[in-house]
Design a protein around this motif. Structure first.
Motif, PDB file in Angstrom:
ATOM      1  N   THR A 199       0.831  -1.209   0.000  1.00 56.94           N
ATOM      2  CA  THR A 199       0.000   0.000   0.000  1.00 56.94           C
ATOM      3  C   THR A 199       0.860   1.250   0.000  1.00 56.94           C
ATOM      4  OG1 THR A 199      -1.748  -1.161   1.206  1.00 56.94           O
ATOM      5  CG2 THR A 199      -1.795   1.264   1.248  1.00 56.94           C
ATOM      6  N   LEU A 200       1.907   1.229   0.822  1.00 55.75           N
ATOM      7  CA  LEU A 200       2.824   2.359   0.901  1.00 55.75           C
ATOM      8  C   LEU A 200       3.530   2.586  -0.428  1.00 55.75           C
ATOM      9  CD1 LEU A 200       4.137   4.532   2.669  1.00 55.75           C
ATOM     10  CD2 LEU A 200       5.865   2.846   3.325  1.00 55.75           C
ATOM     11  N   ALA A 201       3.919   1.487  -1.089  1.00 58.73           N
ATOM     12  CA  ALA A 201       4.605   1.598  -2.376  1.00 58.73           C
ATOM     13  C   ALA A 201       3.699   2.229  -3.431  1.00 58.73           C
ATOM     14  CB  ALA A 201       5.070   0.216  -2.836  1.00 58.73           C
ATOM     15  N   VAL A 202       2.417   1.856  -3.408  1.00 56.74           N
ATOM     16  CA  VAL A 202       1.464   2.429  -4.360  1.00 56.74           C
ATOM     17  C   VAL A 202       1.298   3.923  -4.119  1.00 56.74           C
ATOM     18  CG1 VAL A 202      -0.962   2.458  -5.076  1.00 56.74           C
ATOM     19  CG2 VAL A 202       0.220   0.272  -4.755  1.00 56.74           C
ATOM     20  N   VAL A 203       1.187   4.295  -2.825  1.00 55.90           N
ATOM     21  CA  VAL A 203       1.008   5.709  -2.481  1.00 55.90           C
ATOM     22  C   VAL A 203       2.223   6.523  -2.923  1.00 55.90           C
ATOM     23  CG1 VAL A 203       0.820   7.352  -0.569  1.00 55.90           C
ATOM     24  CG2 VAL A 203      -0.557   5.265  -0.561  1.00 55.90           C
ATOM     25  N   ILE A 204       3.415   6.013  -2.626  1.00 57.98           N
ATOM     26  CA  ILE A 204       4.650   6.720  -3.008  1.00 57.98           C
ATOM     27  C   ILE A 204       4.754   6.837  -4.523  1.00 57.98           C
ATOM     28  CG2 ILE A 204       7.169   6.573  -3.017  1.00 57.98           C
ATOM     29  CD1 ILE A 204       6.985   5.305  -0.240  1.00 57.98           C
ATOM     30  N   GLY A 205       4.426   5.751  -5.220  1.00 59.13           N
ATOM     31  CA  GLY A 205       4.483   5.780  -6.674  1.00 59.13           C
ATOM     32  C   GLY A 205       3.518   6.794  -7.255  1.00 59.13           C
TER      33      GLY A 205
ATOM     34  N   CYS B  53       2.375   9.473  -5.737  1.00 63.26           N
ATOM     35  CA  CYS B  53       2.881  10.810  -5.423  1.00 63.26           C
ATOM     36  C   CYS B  53       3.978  11.229  -6.397  1.00 63.26           C
ATOM     37  CB  CYS B  53       3.409  10.851  -3.986  1.00 63.26           C
ATOM     38  SG  CYS B  53       2.122  10.775  -2.727  1.00 63.26           S
ATOM     39  N   LEU B  54       4.856  10.296  -6.728  1.00 62.45           N
ATOM     40  CA  LEU B  54       5.939  10.603  -7.662  1.00 62.45           C
ATOM     41  C   LEU B  54       5.397  10.935  -9.051  1.00 62.45           C
ATOM     42  CD1 LEU B  54       8.589   7.898  -6.637  1.00 62.45           C
ATOM     43  CD2 LEU B  54       8.701  10.362  -6.251  1.00 62.45           C
ATOM     44  N   VAL B  55       4.418  10.158  -9.488  1.00 67.04           N
ATOM     45  CA  VAL B  55       3.826  10.404 -10.804  1.00 67.04           C
ATOM     46  C   VAL B  55       3.149  11.776 -10.830  1.00 67.04           C
ATOM     47  CG1 VAL B  55       2.034   9.683 -12.418  1.00 67.04           C
ATOM     48  CG2 VAL B  55       3.541   7.980 -11.392  1.00 67.04           C
ATOM     49  N   CYS B  56       2.383  12.093  -9.765  1.00 67.74           N
ATOM     50  CA  CYS B  56       1.695  13.391  -9.694  1.00 67.74           C
ATOM     51  C   CYS B  56       2.699  14.540  -9.661  1.00 67.74           C
ATOM     52  CB  CYS B  56       0.802  13.439  -8.459  1.00 67.74           C
ATOM     53  SG  CYS B  56      -0.641  12.351  -8.539  1.00 67.74           S
ATOM     54  N   SER B  57       3.787  14.357  -8.894  1.00 66.33           N
ATOM     55  CA  SER B  57       4.817  15.395  -8.821  1.00 66.33           C
ATOM     56  C   SER B  57       5.458  15.630 -10.175  1.00 66.33           C
ATOM     57  CB  SER B  57       5.890  14.992  -7.798  1.00 66.33           C
ATOM     58  OG  SER B  57       5.353  14.878  -6.516  1.00 66.33           O
ATOM     59  N   LEU B  58       5.702  14.547 -10.906  1.00 66.43           N
ATOM     60  CA  LEU B  58       6.296  14.661 -12.233  1.00 66.43           C
ATOM     61  C   LEU B  58       5.360  15.397 -13.188  1.00 66.43           C
ATOM     62  CD1 LEU B  58       8.590  13.920 -14.172  1.00 66.43           C
ATOM     63  CD2 LEU B  58       7.419  11.747 -14.615  1.00 66.43           C
ATOM     64  N   VAL B  59       4.063  15.087 -13.109  1.00 65.36           N
ATOM     65  CA  VAL B  59       3.079  15.742 -13.984  1.00 65.36           C
ATOM     66  C   VAL B  59       3.010  17.231 -13.680  1.00 65.36           C
ATOM     67  CG1 VAL B  59       0.630  15.918 -14.550  1.00 65.36           C
ATOM     68  CG2 VAL B  59       1.706  13.661 -14.366  1.00 65.36           C
ATOM     69  N   VAL B  60       2.951  17.574 -12.381  1.00 66.81           N
ATOM     70  CA  VAL B  60       2.860  18.982 -11.974  1.00 66.81           C
ATOM     71  C   VAL B  60       4.116  19.746 -12.377  1.00 66.81           C
ATOM     72  CG1 VAL B  60       2.754  20.550 -10.001  1.00 66.81           C
ATOM     73  CG2 VAL B  60       1.262  18.549 -10.083  1.00 66.81           C
ATOM     74  N   SER B  61       5.285  19.149 -12.148  1.00 70.77           N
ATOM     75  CA  SER B  61       6.545  19.802 -12.501  1.00 70.77           C
ATOM     76  C   SER B  61       6.657  20.028 -13.999  1.00 70.77           C
ATOM     77  CB  SER B  61       7.734  18.953 -12.014  1.00 70.77           C
ATOM     78  OG  SER B  61       7.719  18.808 -10.616  1.00 70.77           O
ATOM     79  N   THR B  62       6.272  19.015 -14.767  1.00 74.39           N
ATOM     80  CA  THR B  62       6.320  19.136 -16.226  1.00 74.39           C
ATOM     81  C   THR B  62       5.384  20.235 -16.707  1.00 74.39           C
ATOM     82  OG1 THR B  62       6.833  16.776 -16.437  1.00 74.39           O
ATOM     83  CG2 THR B  62       6.013  17.909 -18.397  1.00 74.39           C
ATOM     84  N   ALA B  63       4.183  20.295 -16.122  1.00 68.80           N
ATOM     85  CA  ALA B  63       3.216  21.320 -16.511  1.00 68.80           C
ATOM     86  C   ALA B  63       3.722  22.708 -16.158  1.00 68.80           C
ATOM     87  CB  ALA B  63       1.877  21.051 -15.826  1.00 68.80           C
TER      88      ALA B  63
END
Length: 258
Positions: free
Chosen positions: A11-17, A19-29
């Protein structure tokens, strides 16, 4: 027995993953949108400059083209009051320069509470349809009630008669709407055109006061916003003085730079 897929580690791995994907999307945008944001910010500033110049009626959805047609930005050395041709106006960031100790100074008489003043400043020369000088716009700023307030002061070519005083950049302002925010009220802005900055002996005479008695030099203060009105006065006192645009104005009035 509990299903391994429901374990805390997975569960923790899914949450971290996620978060990383969302951070990458926000940073790219953010990176992708930055040029557009900068362009919109520049055009917003150009719009206020055109307002101070009295040219908003010429804008028909294309601020940049009207700005480029009528406005010429120049850099002034504030100490000498002369134009500084070594600095490209389009690349000069006055606020950034003011934060750098190598390109700024601490005013001896900081009545406007600006803390540091850049060694150079932008000015905007407004041309008419014949290419003749119509007005000169000076960017000024000073502390109001809760925050720094930025404005464009437009002067006639005599460098003594006010054409407009336009406050802008209130995105981070703490000025109270209906009180300090009244500096953007059209009725108050309409009081400025035609006022004189200086007296017959060259002394600074323009005043923001609750009891205007001098029709040439007095501006009726903002009702209920004494500290903001004081901030406007202190802004004028500083930027029209020797540590502000005073040397440039003196040179211009003698015909030395314009």
């Amino acid at each position: 027995m509990a299903n391994n897929n429901d374990s805390f580690g997975k569960t923790l791995a899914v949450v971290i993953g996620l978060c990383l994907v969302c951070s990458l999307v926000v940073s790219t945008a953010a990176v992708a949108l930055k040029p557009l944001q900068e362009k919109n910010k520049a055009q917003d500033t150009q719009k206020y400059i055109l307002e101070a110049a009295g040219l908003l009626d010429k804008v028909n959805g294309d601020v940049e083209s009207v700005y480029n047609q009528y406005i010429e930005a120049r850099v002034v050395d504030l100490n000498s009051g002369e134009f500084d041709s070594s600095i490209e106006p389009a690349r000069f960031n006055q606020r950034k320069a003011a934060r750098d100790t190598a390109s700024s100074m601490v005013p001896a008489n900081d009545v406007a509470s600006i803390k540091r003043r850049a060694n150079q400043a932008l000015v905007y020369l407004v041309k008419d349809d014949n290419g003749e000088l119509d007005s000169v716009i000076l960017p000024v700023h000073g502390y109001g009630l809760w925050s720094t307030m930025y404005a464009f002061l437009a002067l006639e070519p005599d460098m003594n008669t006010v054409k407009a005083m336009v406050y802008y950049d209130f995105s981070d302002s703490g000025e109270t709407p209906g009180l300090g925010g009244e500096v953007q009220n059209p009725k108050w802005k309409a009081l400025w055109p035609g006022k004189k900055l200086f007296g017959e002996q060259g002394e600074l005479k323009i005043r923001v006061t609750k009891m205007p008695t001098d029709k040439q030099h007095d501006i009726d203060a903002l009702s209920g916003a004494t500290l903001t009105a004081n901030g406007v006065q202190y802004t004028l006192d500083f930027w029209l003085g020797e540590e502000g645009f005073g040397p440039f104005i003196a040179n211009a009035r003698k015909g030395g730079v314009l």
